[in-house]
Design an enzyme around this catalytic site. Sequence first.
Site, PDB file in Angstrom:
ATOM      1  N   GLU A 192      13.012  62.471 101.741  1.00  0.00           N
ATOM      2  CA  GLU A 192      13.828  63.567 102.633  1.00  0.00           C
ATOM      3  C   GLU A 192      12.681  64.294 103.165  1.00  0.00           C
ATOM      4  O   GLU A 192      12.231  64.417 104.126  1.00  0.00           O
ATOM      5  CB  GLU A 192      14.797  64.250 102.382  1.00  0.00           C
ATOM      6  CG  GLU A 192      15.602  63.459 102.646  1.00  0.00           C
ATOM      7  CD  GLU A 192      16.782  64.144 102.084  1.00  0.00           C
ATOM      8  OE1 GLU A 192      17.355  65.735 102.831  1.00  0.00           O
ATOM      9  OE2 GLU A 192      18.069  63.709 102.087  1.00  0.00           O
ATOM     10  N   GLU A 193      12.359  65.008 102.373  1.00  0.00           N
ATOM     11  CA  GLU A 193      10.607  65.737 101.832  1.00  0.00           C
ATOM     12  C   GLU A 193       9.064  64.949 103.035  1.00  0.00           C
ATOM     13  O   GLU A 193       9.038  65.939 103.897  1.00  0.00           O
ATOM     14  CB  GLU A 193      10.225  66.520 100.654  1.00  0.00           C
ATOM     15  CG  GLU A 193       8.942  67.419 100.789  1.00  0.00           C
ATOM     16  CD  GLU A 193       8.328  67.122  99.286  1.00  0.00           C
ATOM     17  OE1 GLU A 193       7.146  68.360  99.515  1.00  0.00           O
ATOM     18  OE2 GLU A 193       9.341  67.432  99.055  1.00  0.00           O
ATOM     19  N   ARG A 194       8.813  63.664 102.362  1.00  0.00           N
ATOM     20  CA  ARG A 194       8.341  63.194 103.337  1.00  0.00           C
ATOM     21  C   ARG A 194       8.584  62.553 104.621  1.00  0.00           C
ATOM     22  O   ARG A 194       7.675  62.841 105.949  1.00  0.00           O
ATOM     23  CB  ARG A 194       7.790  62.199 102.686  1.00  0.00           C
ATOM     24  CG  ARG A 194       7.140  61.781 101.403  1.00  0.00           C
ATOM     25  CD  ARG A 194       6.788  61.779 100.396  1.00  0.00           C
ATOM     26  NE  ARG A 194       6.318  61.779  98.855  1.00  0.00           N
ATOM     27  CZ  ARG A 194       6.146  61.650  97.917  1.00  0.00           C
ATOM     28  NH1 ARG A 194       6.554  60.611  97.590  1.00  0.00           N
ATOM     29  NH2 ARG A 194       5.638  62.436  96.510  1.00  0.00           N
TER      30      ARG A 194
END
Length: 419
Positions: A271-273
């Site tokens: 999700e972060e990327r």
Amino acid sequence: MLSKCTSKLLGLRSGVASLCRFQHQNALAEAYYEEDQKSMQKTVRKIIEEDINPYVDQWEAEGQYPAKQMMKKLGDAGVLGVNKPVEYGGMGLDFKFNVALNEELGHVNCGAIPMSIAVQTDMATPALARFGSDKLKREFLAPSISGDMVACLGVSEPGGGSDVAAATTAAVRRGDDLIINGQKMWITNAFQADWICLLANTSDGPVHVNKSLICVPMDTPGIHLNKRIDKMGMRSSDTAVIFFDDVRVPAENIIGDPGLGFTYQMLQFQEERLACAALCLSPLEKCIQGTAEYTGQRMAFGKPLLANQVIQHKLAELQTELEMLRSALYRATDLYIQGNDVTQLASMIKFKSGKLCRLIPDACLQYWGGMGFTNEVLISRLYRDMRLVSIGGGADEVMLGIIAKTMGILPKPPSKKKN
């Protein structure tokens, strides 16, 4: 003279009045997002235009923006938990809303504030929302969604940034508590955070199964922030080295199962990327659009710079690269929502984002000449801020390593010879 449009796009402190000739509406984004997502983006855009962008220059100069104030405003608007569970104050929507949110946050006239907000929504809280106990969610997740708490993520250390398995911070069990010792580095929001999602070793086992994610209040005795990192870019977000000296927290503050922290963090990285890529789209488009506007008016040798075919072709090439990134992000988002593992694709997208965040601002700044080397234009700020994307959240080289691994092309380690 520069137009009002250029002043708005590129942060020139000028009151020159002129009509904007360069208008651009991204057809792919317009087609991809649904009306509910566009409505949310309008809400966020209003907050950006009224409560953030007018003060960005001031916050950049001061080296910190008021995170608690801004998080509360965004929490009141309901956008800090768009894909988080409804029972904890979230909207319970799919991850596509998060991508829409992050793409809209890219309209902030710096990289630091969107990054800080993404720490709250896409870095410190996904594992907690997915694996945390009801008690932890009520104590840490719910107030993070409402904007009553600011969160930070503690993974990187002086001896290991992208190498997550190398983390040495330890949380030793003593009765019903954990005693934490170690240090974390490059921690965004640290000076204003109320709690940290901390990765620490909770056993002596193999490095991939001995770590846990732990919710730690930042006012716990033994936590020391004694260095505010002076960064090249991302100036309006506070970044710190954090020391943990016999910090005691309940063992029940571990998110999910002990020893699965590395696995949870790897899942959280997906999700972060993707969020990182979404944050990049609008700033990179600003670079291209603003440069087209500027070179269309900047006269050299009796004609506008944009009359030179080499500049036209370069901007066309950069726009093409950006649209390829956008397409890949939207594809990965759809696959992720359908329940697919997008580790490979997310790593590719993160790598491509980092590469374009070096290529596009650098190529565009060149056409600004001496003006681009001043702090009077947004292009120079974006040149500094966007450079972090190739480093933070997994360096380019780490992304390539993950991609190679998922392709099955890494060399096999030599087998041990039997005596």
